[in-house]
Design a protein around this motif. Structure first.
Motif, short mmCIF file in Angstrom:
data_model
loop_
_atom_site.label_atom_id
_atom_site.label_comp_id
_atom_site.label_asym_id
_atom_site.label_seq_id
_atom_site.Cartn_x
_atom_site.Cartn_y
_atom_site.Cartn_z
N GLU A 1 0.57 -1.12 -0.03
CA GLU A 1 -0.01 -0.05 -0.09
C GLU A 1 0.97 1.28 -0.06
N SER A 2 1.91 1.19 0.85
CA SER A 2 3.01 2.41 0.63
C SER A 2 3.55 2.56 -0.44
N THR A 3 4.00 1.46 -1.32
CA THR A 3 4.53 1.29 -2.56
C THR A 3 3.69 2.03 -3.66
N ILE A 4 2.29 1.80 -3.51
CA ILE A 4 1.55 1.97 -4.33
C ILE A 4 1.11 3.68 -4.01
N SER A 5 1.08 3.83 -2.77
CA SER A 5 0.84 5.43 -2.30
C SER A 5 2.13 6.20 -3.02
N ARG A 6 3.19 5.96 -2.89
CA ARG A 6 4.33 6.77 -3.35
C ARG A 6 4.48 6.58 -4.72
N GLY A 7 3.96 5.57 -5.45
CA GLY A 7 3.68 5.55 -7.10
C GLY A 7 2.70 6.76 -7.44
N GLU A 8 1.64 6.50 -6.75
CA GLU A 8 0.64 7.56 -7.05
C GLU A 8 0.93 9.25 -6.86
N ASP A 9 1.81 9.28 -5.84
CA ASP A 9 2.30 10.43 -5.36
C ASP A 9 3.18 10.99 -6.90
N ARG A 10 4.12 10.23 -6.96
CA ARG A 10 5.09 10.45 -8.36
C ARG A 10 4.32 10.63 -9.39
N ALA A 11 3.41 9.78 -9.84
CA ALA A 11 2.42 10.15 -10.70
C ALA A 11 1.80 11.47 -10.82
N SER B 1 2.69 14.04 -9.05
CA SER B 1 3.68 14.93 -9.03
C SER B 1 4.16 15.00 -10.72
N LYS B 2 4.26 14.15 -11.19
CA LYS B 2 4.71 14.27 -12.78
C LYS B 2 3.46 14.88 -13.45
N GLY B 3 2.39 14.64 -13.03
CA GLY B 3 1.19 15.17 -14.01
C GLY B 3 1.29 16.52 -13.64
N ALA B 4 1.25 17.16 -12.31
CA ALA B 4 1.30 18.31 -12.14
C ALA B 4 2.44 19.23 -12.64
N ASP B 5 3.57 18.59 -12.82
CA ASP B 5 4.59 19.18 -13.63
C ASP B 5 4.45 19.37 -15.04
#
Length: 116
Positions: free
Chosen positions: A8-18, A20-24
């Motif tokens: 769940e933590s890995t998924i959460s970090r992946g979603e955060d990165r995605a 963040s990448k989308g926001a960029d």
């Protein structure tokens, strides 16, 4: 259960990165659009200034042409009046010639012939 929290933590970090990448990407796209809008606004302002300058120059030329036309029309009127006066004089001169040099000699000849 530890694996569950880890995944769940890995998924959460992946979603955060995605996210963040989308926001960029959104920020980059927004900035690119703003740059294009500024560039288009600058071009529109330059075109507007050039059109205004051209309109002012043409307006000035038009006023000068209208002034010149008025001058020429006044000149034409003077020439017409002069021509009319000259025509009147020619008519008077012609009438005088007719009366004095053509009609009178005929009358004089008639009178002389009647005297004889």
């Amino acid at each position: 259960m530890a694996n569950y929290y880890q995944s769940e933590s890995t998924i959460s970090r992946g979603e955060d990165r995605a996210a963040s990448k989308g926001a960029d990407q959104l920020d980059s796209a927004g900035q690119a659009i703003l740059k294009l809008l500024h560039k288009a606004a600058g071009a529109a302002e330059a075109n507007s200034r050039q059109a205004l300058e051209t309109a002012q120059r043409l307006s000035s030329q038009l006023r000068a042409a209208e002034d010149r036309i008025a001058e020429l029309e006044a000149e034409v009127q003077q020439y017409r009046e002069s021509a009319e006066r000259a025509e009147n004089w020619l008519h008077k001169i012609s009438a005088e010639i007719e009366d004095r040099l053509i009609s009178q000699p005929e009358e004089n000849r008639r009178e002389m012939s009647q005297r004889r």
